[in-house]
Design a protein around this motif. Sequence first.
Motif, mmCIF file in Angstrom:
data_model
loop_
_atom_site.group_PDB
_atom_site.id
_atom_site.type_symbol
_atom_site.label_atom_id
_atom_site.label_comp_id
_atom_site.label_asym_id
_atom_site.label_seq_id
_atom_site.Cartn_x
_atom_site.Cartn_y
_atom_site.Cartn_z
ATOM 1 N N MET A 127 0.835 -1.205 0.000
ATOM 2 C CA MET A 127 0.000 0.000 0.000
ATOM 3 C C MET A 127 0.871 1.256 0.000
ATOM 4 O O MET A 127 1.887 1.310 0.676
ATOM 5 C CB MET A 127 -0.883 0.000 1.237
ATOM 6 C CG MET A 127 -1.846 1.158 1.248
ATOM 7 S SD MET A 127 -3.052 0.915 2.542
ATOM 8 C CE MET A 127 -3.942 -0.486 1.889
ATOM 9 N N ARG B 84 -14.601 -1.416 11.456
ATOM 10 C CA ARG B 84 -13.683 -0.996 10.410
ATOM 11 C C ARG B 84 -12.250 -1.251 10.815
ATOM 12 O O ARG B 84 -11.350 -1.286 9.991
ATOM 13 C CB ARG B 84 -13.898 0.490 10.124
ATOM 14 C CG ARG B 84 -15.365 0.735 9.780
ATOM 15 C CD ARG B 84 -15.607 2.132 9.338
ATOM 16 N NE ARG B 84 -14.615 2.543 8.367
ATOM 17 C CZ ARG B 84 -14.278 3.809 8.162
ATOM 18 N NH1 ARG B 84 -14.846 4.743 8.864
ATOM 19 N NH2 ARG B 84 -13.368 4.120 7.265
ATOM 20 N N ALA C 273 -7.377 3.806 6.087
ATOM 21 C CA ALA C 273 -8.378 2.751 5.921
ATOM 22 C C ALA C 273 -7.798 1.605 5.101
ATOM 23 O O ALA C 273 -7.134 1.812 4.096
ATOM 24 C CB ALA C 273 -9.622 3.322 5.247
ATOM 25 N N GLY C 274 -8.060 0.400 5.524
ATOM 26 C CA GLY C 274 -7.623 -0.770 4.791
ATOM 27 C C GLY C 274 -6.176 -1.157 5.032
ATOM 28 O O GLY C 274 -5.681 -2.116 4.439
ATOM 29 N N GLU C 275 -5.517 -0.428 5.898
ATOM 30 C CA GLU C 275 -4.102 -0.703 6.135
ATOM 31 C C GLU C 275 -3.940 -1.790 7.200
ATOM 32 O O GLU C 275 -4.766 -1.954 8.084
ATOM 33 C CB GLU C 275 -3.426 0.573 6.623
ATOM 34 C CG GLU C 275 -1.930 0.420 6.834
ATOM 35 C CD GLU C 275 -1.303 1.676 7.443
ATOM 36 O OE1 GLU C 275 -0.108 1.885 7.234
ATOM 37 O OE2 GLU C 275 -2.020 2.441 8.114
ATOM 38 N N CYS C 276 -2.818 -2.519 7.101
ATOM 39 C CA CYS C 276 -2.464 -3.445 8.162
ATOM 40 C C CYS C 276 -1.176 -2.955 8.801
ATOM 41 O O CYS C 276 -0.119 -2.932 8.175
ATOM 42 C CB CYS C 276 -2.279 -4.849 7.615
ATOM 43 S SG CYS C 276 -1.759 -6.002 8.884
ATOM 44 N N SER D 105 -9.200 -2.518 8.492
ATOM 45 C CA SER D 105 -7.889 -2.072 8.943
ATOM 46 C C SER D 105 -7.499 -2.971 10.107
ATOM 47 O O SER D 105 -8.329 -3.305 10.936
ATOM 48 C CB SER D 105 -7.950 -0.634 9.433
ATOM 49 O OG SER D 105 -8.563 0.155 8.454
ATOM 50 N N GLN E 280 -9.120 -9.252 5.586
ATOM 51 C CA GLN E 280 -8.746 -7.854 5.441
ATOM 52 C C GLN E 280 -9.005 -7.383 4.012
ATOM 53 O O GLN E 280 -9.536 -6.311 3.784
ATOM 54 C CB GLN E 280 -7.275 -7.688 5.815
ATOM 55 C CG GLN E 280 -6.881 -6.250 6.038
ATOM 56 C CD GLN E 280 -5.442 -6.019 5.677
ATOM 57 O OE1 GLN E 280 -4.680 -6.953 5.478
ATOM 58 N NE2 GLN E 280 -5.068 -4.762 5.590
ATOM 59 N N LYS E 281 -8.638 -8.228 3.036
ATOM 60 C CA LYS E 281 -8.847 -7.881 1.629
ATOM 61 C C LYS E 281 -10.322 -7.828 1.304
ATOM 62 O O LYS E 281 -10.817 -6.868 0.708
ATOM 63 C CB LYS E 281 -8.157 -8.921 0.740
ATOM 64 C CG LYS E 281 -6.657 -8.742 0.721
ATOM 65 C CD LYS E 281 -6.077 -9.042 -0.658
ATOM 66 C CE LYS E 281 -4.567 -8.848 -0.647
ATOM 67 N NZ LYS E 281 -3.891 -9.940 0.102
ATOM 68 N N GLU E 282 -11.044 -8.897 1.719
ATOM 69 C CA GLU E 282 -12.468 -8.996 1.369
ATOM 70 C C GLU E 282 -13.290 -7.856 1.947
ATOM 71 O O GLU E 282 -14.205 -7.347 1.322
ATOM 72 C CB GLU E 282 -13.041 -10.311 1.894
ATOM 73 C CG GLU E 282 -12.753 -11.507 1.021
ATOM 74 C CD GLU E 282 -13.259 -12.789 1.654
ATOM 75 O OE1 GLU E 282 -12.851 -13.850 1.184
ATOM 76 O OE2 GLU E 282 -14.035 -12.717 2.631
ATOM 77 N N ARG E 283 -12.984 -7.498 3.188
ATOM 78 C CA ARG E 283 -13.867 -6.575 3.892
ATOM 79 C C ARG E 283 -13.274 -5.186 4.065
ATOM 80 O O ARG E 283 -13.814 -4.378 4.799
ATOM 81 C CB ARG E 283 -14.242 -7.157 5.254
ATOM 82 C CG ARG E 283 -14.672 -8.605 5.165
ATOM 83 C CD ARG E 283 -15.114 -9.114 6.486
ATOM 84 N NE ARG E 283 -16.341 -8.453 6.903
ATOM 85 C CZ ARG E 283 -17.558 -8.881 6.584
ATOM 86 N NH1 ARG E 283 -17.703 -9.939 5.852
ATOM 87 N NH2 ARG E 283 -18.610 -8.241 7.003
ATOM 88 N N ARG E 284 -12.129 -4.950 3.422
ATOM 89 C CA ARG E 284 -11.433 -3.666 3.554
ATOM 90 C C ARG E 284 -11.265 -3.243 5.013
ATOM 91 O O ARG E 284 -11.538 -2.121 5.414
ATOM 92 C CB ARG E 284 -12.156 -2.570 2.766
ATOM 93 C CG ARG E 284 -11.460 -2.304 1.428
ATOM 94 C CD ARG E 284 -12.127 -1.187 0.666
ATOM 95 N NE ARG E 284 -11.888 0.126 1.257
ATOM 96 C CZ ARG E 284 -10.728 0.775 1.174
ATOM 97 N NH1 ARG E 284 -9.719 0.238 0.543
ATOM 98 N NH2 ARG E 284 -10.578 1.944 1.718
#
Lengths: 257, 278
Positions: A1, A172, A39-42, A205, A199-203
Amino acid sequence: MTEGEDMQKILEVKGLKKIFYKNKVPFVAVNQVSFDMVAGECLGLVGESGCGKSTIAKIITHLTPPDAGSVLLDGTETLYKKGKKERELYTKIQMVFQSPQDSFDPRCSLGDGIMESMRNRGFRKAQATERMYELLDMVELEREFALRYPHEVSGGQCQRAAIARALAPEPRLIICDEATSALDVTVQAQMVKLLQRLQKERRLSLLFICHDLALVQALCDRVLVMYKGSIIEQGIPDEVILHPQKEYTKMLVDSAF
Amino acid sequence: MREKKIVKDYTKQKMLVFGVLVGMVILIALFAPYLTSYDPYEQDLGNALLPPGKEHLLGTDRYGRDMLSRVMVGAQSTIFSALLLVVVITVMGSMIGIICGYHGGKLDVFLMRLSDIFLAFPGMVFAIAVASVMSGGIFNAVVALACISWPKYARITRSQVMAIKNMPYIEAAKLSGSGTLKIIRKHILPNIAGAIVVTAVLDIGTMIMEIAGLSFLGLGATPPTAEWGSMMSNGRSMLQTSPWVILAPGTAIFLTVMIFNLAGDTMRDILDPRQRKG
């Protein structure tokens, strides 16, 4: 990302501080910790035991009050809220705990534990049960596990149920506080795969708190290294591992690989 | 060669036996007025102080009242007031204990120091003082004993609550959006109920003795109410001439307390196996 100005910040932690008193001797567990998550970050948070990682998780989830600082979720302050507002927070932030068996009430079935948040939000029993089964499917757990009690299942199965419980309010941000530490290596790998997929499927974090750099490298987009209550280094996991800047990080890398 | 004996676990059978015995005692107490062959309050001075015999199985007291009938009817006031007492102190004590253990802070300090004061006092002396201020009567005896007995339950409950309130499953319940009351009702109470119930059942015997003790001193049941403690007190001057007057209620107390204690012990073995004696 990639980092970008247009990325929406989901979590902003600013100047967090927590002091514990043991026999009236102050101990600074968290010292001026600040970081952001988009958002969406790990995001990985590594450090040795007792360096304050879990305290940060507990402050964000309101399980421990901080002594100073602020936590912004989607730009609004979340700390110092009570009652209904506090409960609203838990529809956005959820946590997966370290020891899976201890995180379920020994007298409630796993299904009851997963449904609790839905029942609290006014779901009817049938509705909640159906959704609970969907969640079990999502974490690849057979539906019959809903009726089992925490001591009747393995650590890995229990942790899957805990992930299902965390997913129930459709949060989230999920904080994994050493969520894989109590599991053996093969189960750890399965758990990391599951988290990656979700994480990918549901966006989602993910704030992944861990003391294992290798796991963080496999899962996270970015890593923070904590030492004695402060963040001493941050960056992309590969870079931090290949070119550690601080003496402590080097030591951590050497012991992990 | 020595053969190793495998000792069978008879806990469940024991529970059944003692459960039936407790049930019988309670049933006798409950239906005592219908089971007796004489009116326990009818005086018959012509038949005073008869020794145990065909007509009167346990003899008669100095007013000619049938001892067996009086012991059976006396079971009602003694056992039911002890049960009421145990229920009151269990509910009151564990409520205070839960508030102290879960809430903590200044309220906890205040209530625990208060309970320290009660625990530091000789219980029976305090109960005698309270009961005499409130001027007798079996209900007042219950109130007096409740005043001195709650701290034990508050302490036990408080320590149990403190032990589990920081467990991850309580935190998880909080994260599931459960409020304090729901967490206490759904996650804390069921996990500590075992220890409280065991303590309560083990205390029934003690409470029967304390109520009988207060009545013996004339601070519980008032005459002519049939109550084991006051019956023993009435008979104590005749211990040498007509011992049955004091032996009948005495044996009743002894047997009832023993049955309740043994039942409590077995119940502890089942509900709380860690405390089991070898």
